[in-house]
Scaffold this motif. Structure first.
Motif, PDB file in Angstrom:
ATOM      1  N   ALA A  24       0.826  -1.209   0.000  1.00  0.00           N
ATOM      2  CA  ALA A  24       0.000   0.000   0.000  1.00  0.00           C
ATOM      3  C   ALA A  24       0.857   1.255   0.000  1.00  0.00           C
ATOM      4  CB  ALA A  24      -0.936  -0.008   1.206  1.00  0.00           C
ATOM      5  N   ARG A  25       2.007   1.203   0.649  1.00  0.00           N
ATOM      6  CA  ARG A  25       2.898   2.359   0.667  1.00  0.00           C
ATOM      7  C   ARG A  25       3.459   2.625  -0.729  1.00  0.00           C
ATOM      8  NH1 ARG A  25       4.758   3.824   5.936  1.00  0.00           N
ATOM      9  NH2 ARG A  25       3.948   2.420   7.542  1.00  0.00           N
ATOM     10  N   ALA A  26       3.862   1.549  -1.410  1.00  0.00           N
ATOM     11  CA  ALA A  26       4.367   1.699  -2.776  1.00  0.00           C
ATOM     12  C   ALA A  26       3.279   2.244  -3.685  1.00  0.00           C
ATOM     13  CB  ALA A  26       4.882   0.364  -3.296  1.00  0.00           C
ATOM     14  N   ALA A  27       2.051   1.756  -3.526  1.00  0.00           N
ATOM     15  CA  ALA A  27       0.939   2.222  -4.354  1.00  0.00           C
ATOM     16  C   ALA A  27       0.699   3.718  -4.148  1.00  0.00           C
ATOM     17  CB  ALA A  27      -0.324   1.434  -4.022  1.00  0.00           C
ATOM     18  N   ALA A  28       0.784   4.181  -2.903  1.00  0.00           N
ATOM     19  CA  ALA A  28       0.577   5.602  -2.618  1.00  0.00           C
ATOM     20  C   ALA A  28       1.637   6.448  -3.317  1.00  0.00           C
ATOM     21  CB  ALA A  28       0.597   5.847  -1.111  1.00  0.00           C
ATOM     22  N   ARG A  29       2.891   6.008  -3.267  1.00  0.00           N
ATOM     23  CA  ARG A  29       3.962   6.757  -3.923  1.00  0.00           C
ATOM     24  C   ARG A  29       3.787   6.760  -5.442  1.00  0.00           C
ATOM     25  NH1 ARG A  29       7.076   3.740  -0.233  1.00  0.00           N
ATOM     26  NH2 ARG A  29       7.788   2.386  -1.928  1.00  0.00           N
ATOM     27  N   GLN A  30       3.423   5.609  -5.993  1.00  0.00           N
ATOM     28  CA  GLN A  30       3.250   5.511  -7.443  1.00  0.00           C
ATOM     29  C   GLN A  30       2.072   6.351  -7.911  1.00  0.00           C
ATOM     30  OE1 GLN A  30       2.947   1.253  -7.604  1.00  0.00           O
ATOM     31  NE2 GLN A  30       5.136   0.958  -7.890  1.00  0.00           N
ATOM     32  N   ASN A  31       1.018   6.398  -7.114  1.00  0.00           N
ATOM     33  CA  ASN A  31      -0.137   7.225  -7.454  1.00  0.00           C
ATOM     34  C   ASN A  31       0.233   8.701  -7.443  1.00  0.00           C
ATOM     35  OD1 ASN A  31      -3.189   7.689  -7.654  1.00  0.00           O
ATOM     36  ND2 ASN A  31      -2.681   8.779  -5.780  1.00  0.00           N
ATOM     37  N   ARG A  32       0.976   9.107  -6.425  1.00  0.00           N
ATOM     38  CA  ARG A  32       1.388  10.509  -6.324  1.00  0.00           C
ATOM     39  C   ARG A  32       2.273  10.903  -7.506  1.00  0.00           C
ATOM     40  NH1 ARG A  32      -0.560  14.940  -3.580  1.00  0.00           N
ATOM     41  NH2 ARG A  32       1.082  16.502  -3.464  1.00  0.00           N
ATOM     42  N   ALA A  33       3.156   9.982  -7.908  1.00  0.00           N
ATOM     43  CA  ALA A  33       4.044  10.259  -9.032  1.00  0.00           C
ATOM     44  C   ALA A  33       3.253  10.388 -10.333  1.00  0.00           C
ATOM     45  CB  ALA A  33       5.096   9.160  -9.158  1.00  0.00           C
ATOM     46  N   PHE A  34       2.202   9.590 -10.486  1.00  0.00           N
ATOM     47  CA  PHE A  34       1.333   9.729 -11.661  1.00  0.00           C
ATOM     48  C   PHE A  34       0.723  11.126 -11.700  1.00  0.00           C
ATOM     49  CE2 PHE A  34      -3.258   9.824 -12.644  1.00  0.00           C
ATOM     50  CZ  PHE A  34      -3.159   9.846 -14.019  1.00  0.00           C
ATOM     51  N   MET A  35       0.222  11.599 -10.555  1.00  0.00           N
ATOM     52  CA  MET A  35      -0.365  12.942 -10.513  1.00  0.00           C
ATOM     53  C   MET A  35       0.627  13.978 -11.012  1.00  0.00           C
ATOM     54  SD  MET A  35      -0.341  16.056  -8.821  1.00  0.00           S
ATOM     55  CE  MET A  35       0.363  15.783  -7.186  1.00  0.00           C
ATOM     56  N   ARG A  36       1.869  13.876 -10.552  1.00  0.00           N
ATOM     57  CA  ARG A  36       2.870  14.863 -10.948  1.00  0.00           C
ATOM     58  C   ARG A  36       3.118  14.830 -12.457  1.00  0.00           C
ATOM     59  NH1 ARG A  36       5.577  12.949  -6.102  1.00  0.00           N
ATOM     60  NH2 ARG A  36       7.013  11.734  -7.389  1.00  0.00           N
TER      61      ARG A  36
END
Length: 266
Positions: free
Chosen positions: A45-57
């Motif tokens: 879940a932590r990796a997913a949160a980081r990957q999601n945030r990076a997509f937004m950027r």
């Protein structure tokens, strides 16, 4: 420039998705109830949160570079730099951004979200995506709805179960946007890592938070009547344009479990 903000009343007896997300990203704006949920989630879940945030950027930067200079970000979450307005106003200082969230702790941090460039505008509204018309009414005071707008729904709609009519909510928001606007959406998948999904859904449910993870077809439905930009609807680490693949995100063998897409409004 912004509307007068009410004093935030933060309920620390119940977990909130924005604060759990902050915990997963390593933030400090969360409470014991949020940590109790986050700590028991699978490590992925932590990796997913980081990957999601990076997509937004990446998606936000691409839209700003493509000429979009107005953004309506719903489900903003607790500020984690770089924030959306920092990304777009670095590219276009005149960009205008309206943030929206229903967590009072985000309101407490709204001043950080409202630090705009002198040429641009940022604003914040304390509201829930379940009230799309109220959000639109406020946003119309700061954004020009005769010109293209990017609507950002990042990791938000999987917190809206079917009985709360998620497709109607998104439809109401998109219908108000002029042609040439964009929908940026990421959404947790129910059909990629079913064992992990079961654990995540159960843990959030113990905290009183209902999830509505969806299949690829279910997420695609949010984009009906729009034109998906390449590479289409893909997992978060695989949405990138005009840049190299985000190698760091692809490490570890976990592919986010999150669908992501950007689509143009006809």
């Amino acid at each position: 420039m912004t509307a007068e903000m009410p004093k935030p009343q933060i309920d620390t007896s119940k977990p909130h998705p924005a604060r759990v997300y902050d915990y997963l990203l390593g933030g400090k704006d969360n409470y014991a109830v949020d940590q109790a949920v986050g700590a028991k989630l699978p490590v992925e879940a932590r990796a997913a949160a980081r990957q999601n945030r990076a997509f937004m950027r990446r998606a936000t930067a691409w839209l700003a570079l493509s000429g979009i200079d107005q953004f309506l970000d719903i489900g903003t979450g607790i500020p984690t730099e770089p924030n959306l307005h920092q990304i777009v106003q670095e590219i276009n200082p005149k960009a205008r951004v309206v943030y929206t969230d229903n967590d009072p702790i985000v309101l407490r941090h709204a001043e950080a979200l409202l630090i705009s460039t002198p040429e641009g505008v940022t604003d914040y509204i304390q509201a829930d995506v379940r009230e799309p018309r109220a959000i639109l009414e406020h946003a119309q005071g700061f954004l020009d709805f005769s010109r293209p707008i990017a609507l950002s729904l990042i990791a938000l709609m999987h917190f809206i179960p079917e009985d709360e009519k998620p497709y109607d909510i998104v439809g109401t928001l998109v219908e108000a946007l002029p042609s040439g606007s964009y929908l940026v959406l990421s959404h947790a998948a129910s059909d990629l890592y079913p064992d992990l999904v079961e654990q995540v859904v159960a843990q959030y449910k113990r905290g009183g938070i209902t999830l509505g993870f969806r299949t690829r077809a279910g997420v695609t439905r949010f984009f009906e009547g729009m034109d998906l930009a390449e590479p289409g609807l893909v997992t978060a680490p695989h949405w990138y344009k005009d840049t190299a693949a985000p190698a760091e995100e692809e490490s570890g063998g976990f592919d986010s479990g999150i669908y992501a897409g950007v689509a143009r409004v006809r």
